[in-house]
Design a protein around this motif. Structure first.
Motif, mmCIF file in Angstrom:
data_model
loop_
_atom_site.group_PDB
_atom_site.id
_atom_site.type_symbol
_atom_site.label_atom_id
_atom_site.label_comp_id
_atom_site.label_asym_id
_atom_site.label_seq_id
_atom_site.Cartn_x
_atom_site.Cartn_y
_atom_site.Cartn_z
ATOM 1 N N PRO A 75 58.418 -46.664 76.905
ATOM 2 C CA PRO A 75 57.372 -46.259 75.973
ATOM 3 C C PRO A 75 56.237 -45.479 76.640
ATOM 4 N N GLU A 76 56.051 -45.671 77.937
ATOM 5 C CA GLU A 76 54.995 -44.973 78.671
ATOM 6 C C GLU A 76 55.618 -43.951 79.616
ATOM 7 N N TYR A 77 54.986 -42.780 79.679
ATOM 8 C CA TYR A 77 55.567 -41.696 80.473
ATOM 9 C C TYR A 77 55.678 -42.036 81.950
ATOM 10 N N LEU A 78 54.658 -42.609 82.536
ATOM 11 C CA LEU A 78 54.654 -42.813 83.982
ATOM 12 C C LEU A 78 55.798 -43.709 84.450
ATOM 13 N N GLU A 79 56.161 -44.703 83.637
ATOM 14 C CA GLU A 79 57.283 -45.537 84.062
ATOM 15 C C GLU A 79 58.597 -44.773 83.983
ATOM 16 N N PHE A 80 58.712 -43.855 83.003
ATOM 17 C CA PHE A 80 59.910 -43.025 82.955
ATOM 18 C C PHE A 80 59.958 -42.070 84.143
ATOM 19 N N GLU A 81 58.849 -41.446 84.474
ATOM 20 C CA GLU A 81 58.809 -40.538 85.621
ATOM 21 C C GLU A 81 59.205 -41.261 86.903
ATOM 22 N N SER A 82 58.703 -42.479 87.073
ATOM 23 C CA SER A 82 59.038 -43.256 88.263
ATOM 24 C C SER A 82 60.534 -43.543 88.333
ATOM 25 N N PHE A 83 61.119 -43.922 87.197
ATOM 26 C CA PHE A 83 62.556 -44.197 87.152
ATOM 27 C C PHE A 83 63.360 -42.931 87.414
ATOM 28 N N TYR A 84 62.963 -41.840 86.813
ATOM 29 C CA TYR A 84 63.752 -40.605 86.819
ATOM 30 C C TYR A 84 63.722 -39.898 88.175
ATOM 31 N N THR A 85 62.607 -39.986 88.878
ATOM 32 C CA THR A 85 62.428 -39.191 90.097
ATOM 33 C C THR A 85 62.518 -39.999 91.379
ATOM 34 N N ARG A 86 62.691 -41.315 91.311
ATOM 35 C CA ARG A 86 62.696 -42.097 92.546
ATOM 36 C C ARG A 86 63.947 -41.800 93.385
ATOM 37 N N PRO A 87 63.858 -41.934 94.695
ATOM 38 C CA PRO A 87 65.028 -41.726 95.555
ATOM 39 C C PRO A 87 66.137 -42.725 95.242
ATOM 40 N N THR A 101 64.764 -31.110 99.014
ATOM 41 C CA THR A 101 64.371 -32.403 98.458
ATOM 42 C C THR A 101 65.579 -33.264 98.115
ATOM 43 N N THR A 102 66.694 -32.636 97.768
ATOM 44 C CA THR A 102 67.895 -33.397 97.429
ATOM 45 C C THR A 102 68.275 -34.369 98.529
ATOM 46 N N TYR A 103 68.176 -33.933 99.783
ATOM 47 C CA TYR A 103 68.678 -34.758 100.878
ATOM 48 C C TYR A 103 67.816 -35.993 101.112
ATOM 49 N N LEU A 104 66.570 -35.929 100.662
ATOM 50 C CA LEU A 104 65.713 -37.120 100.714
ATOM 51 C C LEU A 104 66.019 -38.045 99.541
ATOM 52 N N LYS A 105 66.306 -37.463 98.374
ATOM 53 C CA LYS A 105 66.565 -38.257 97.175
ATOM 54 C C LYS A 105 67.907 -38.984 97.236
ATOM 55 N N GLY A 119 69.403 -39.936 100.196
ATOM 56 C CA GLY A 119 69.551 -40.695 101.441
ATOM 57 C C GLY A 119 70.358 -39.969 102.499
ATOM 58 N N THR A 120 70.634 -38.674 102.281
ATOM 59 C CA THR A 120 71.403 -37.904 103.258
ATOM 60 C C THR A 120 70.578 -37.646 104.518
ATOM 61 N N LEU A 121 69.293 -37.365 104.347
ATOM 62 C CA LEU A 121 68.366 -37.207 105.465
ATOM 63 C C LEU A 121 67.179 -38.133 105.253
ATOM 64 N N GLU A 122 66.533 -38.484 106.334
ATOM 65 C CA GLU A 122 65.353 -39.346 106.236
ATOM 66 C C GLU A 122 64.069 -38.547 106.175
ATOM 67 N N ASN A 123 64.091 -37.315 106.701
ATOM 68 C CA ASN A 123 62.880 -36.517 106.803
ATOM 69 C C ASN A 123 63.240 -35.049 106.678
ATOM 70 N N ILE A 124 62.402 -34.287 105.991
ATOM 71 C CA ILE A 124 62.662 -32.862 105.828
ATOM 72 C C ILE A 124 62.694 -32.150 107.178
ATOM 73 N N TYR A 125 61.977 -32.652 108.144
ATOM 74 C CA TYR A 125 61.953 -32.012 109.459
ATOM 75 C C TYR A 125 63.345 -31.923 110.070
ATOM 76 N N GLU A 126 64.256 -32.819 109.663
ATOM 77 C CA GLU A 126 65.622 -32.761 110.178
ATOM 78 C C GLU A 126 66.308 -31.444 109.824
ATOM 79 N N LEU A 127 65.786 -30.740 108.819
ATOM 80 C CA LEU A 127 66.367 -29.453 108.443
ATOM 81 C C LEU A 127 66.017 -28.344 109.433
ATOM 82 N N LYS A 128 65.083 -28.589 110.336
ATOM 83 C CA LYS A 128 64.743 -27.569 111.329
ATOM 84 C C LYS A 128 65.979 -27.182 112.142
ATOM 85 N N VAL A 129 66.792 -28.152 112.490
ATOM 86 C CA VAL A 129 68.020 -27.859 113.229
ATOM 87 C C VAL A 129 68.937 -26.969 112.390
#
Length: 349
Positions: free
Chosen positions: A36-48, A247-251, A253-263
């Protein structure tokens, strides 16, 4: 003003949380009651999520409401946001048309209805009142039967006015038992003149070198520079491009940190392999393309020179971009000479 291209955006994951929540509030009492509240839907929809498979389950939530009747609603809002908030000049929308058909129909009727879905998406994209060049990439699916996947390839070839390429989606860990079949589908797609990309080398479980010869672009592909960098010279020689979706790789669990993409970026640049930075599922992430750029720069995974090269590569490898050069060149000519038509209109590569 810089204009951008996104080569890898799924229709199912492109709906931003606010738009989807409002749709549920108006048309889906079950989901409206659950959130019923937007913020709880956003949290569910976008969490890793813990895995790619768990992450992909969210697509079914959106696929269930993206019907032939509602697709224009979602397409309009997708292109409006892409133009106003992302400065996109070019967008390839990918999806599995079979999963937007009426599940109450039998298989043959659903295959026939796919053509209607493709036309609806194509016409809605042209009527959105925003000057974005669009193309559809139809996704075959690792969990659909061969007959349906072949029909998707046929539909892509039969409707070139709307479709610019073919893909294989559904989680690359599920390819192993059907690898020969998938190779055959790509051979068939190429025989029908289709441009090809595919979700491979996204995760450690999705490394299938057998598919690489049939792909013009590689959906994700980050495990090649991370695990098999010796293949990069072959990719460079073949002119293949990686579609990197940070961002996909963080969502997933493929990578832990975006910095890993530097390689990934450093090894690709060293080997001469083009990379395009993409959003994949901008709605699920609540992260638009300019913020993908900013996050990579902020985390020192890429520098400005590399970023500009990736932005140019996106237009160079776009399946349906109609010009020789990116829009910055056309805009510069228009501002300096007042005659943008001096630039050849049709791409030659």
């Amino acid at each position: 003003m810089t204009l951008h291209a996104d080569l890898h955006r799924h229709l199912g994951g492109s709906v931003v949380p606010r738009i989807l929540w409002r749709y549920f509030q108006r048309h889906n009492p079950e989901m409206a009651g659950r959130f019923p509240e937007y913020l709880e839907f956003e949290s569910f929809y976008t969490r890793p999520r813990n895995t790619l498979d768990e992450y992909l389950e969210l697509h079914t939530l959106v696929e269930s409401v993206q019907t032939p009747h509602t697709l224009p609603y979602f397409i309009y809002r997708l292109l409006r946001g892409a133009y106003i908030f992302e400065n996109l000049a070019y967008l390839e929308i990918r999806y599995t048309p079979y999963l937007r058909t009426d599940a109450r129909l039998d298989r043959s009727a659903r295959i026939e209805q796919m053509y209607e879905v493709i036309r609806i998406v194509g016409e809605a994209s042209r009527e959105a009142d925003y000057p974005i060049v669009t193309g559809q990439i139809l996704c075959m699916h690792s969990r659909l039967p061969f007959e349906v996947n072949k029909a998707i390839a046929d539909a892509a070839a039969d409707l070139p006015e709307y479709v610019c390429g073919i893909d294989m989606a559904g989680g690359d860990s599920h390819y192993a038992d059907r690898l020969d079949e998938i190779v055959g589908l790509y051979q068939y797609a190429r025989s029908r003149g289709l441009k090809t990309t595919g979700h491979v080398y996204e995760t450690a479980d999705g490394c299938y070198p057998e598919l690489l010869p049939y792909l013009m672009r590689i959906g994700h592909g980050i495990q090649i520079p991370l695990r098999e960098p010796e293949r990069l010279r072959e990719l460079a020689a073949a002119g293949q491009c990686l579609e990197v979706c940070p961002t996909t790789y963080l969502k997933t669990g493929t990578l832990e940190n975006i910095y890993e993409l530097k390689v990934v970026f450093d090894r690709c640049f060293e080997a001469g392999v083009d990379t395009a930075i993409c959003t994949d599922n901008a709605g699920l992430h609540n992260v638009r393309l300019p913020f993908e750029y900013e996050n990579l720069l902020t985390c020192d995974a890429i520098d400005f020179r590399q970023l500009q090269a990736c932005q140019e590569a996106a237009f160079r490898h776009a399946f349906a971009w109609p010009h020789v050069r990116p829009p910055s060149t056309l805009l510069e000519r228009a501002l300096q000479n007042g005659d943008p038509q001096q630039e050849p209109l049709l791409a030659t590569y």
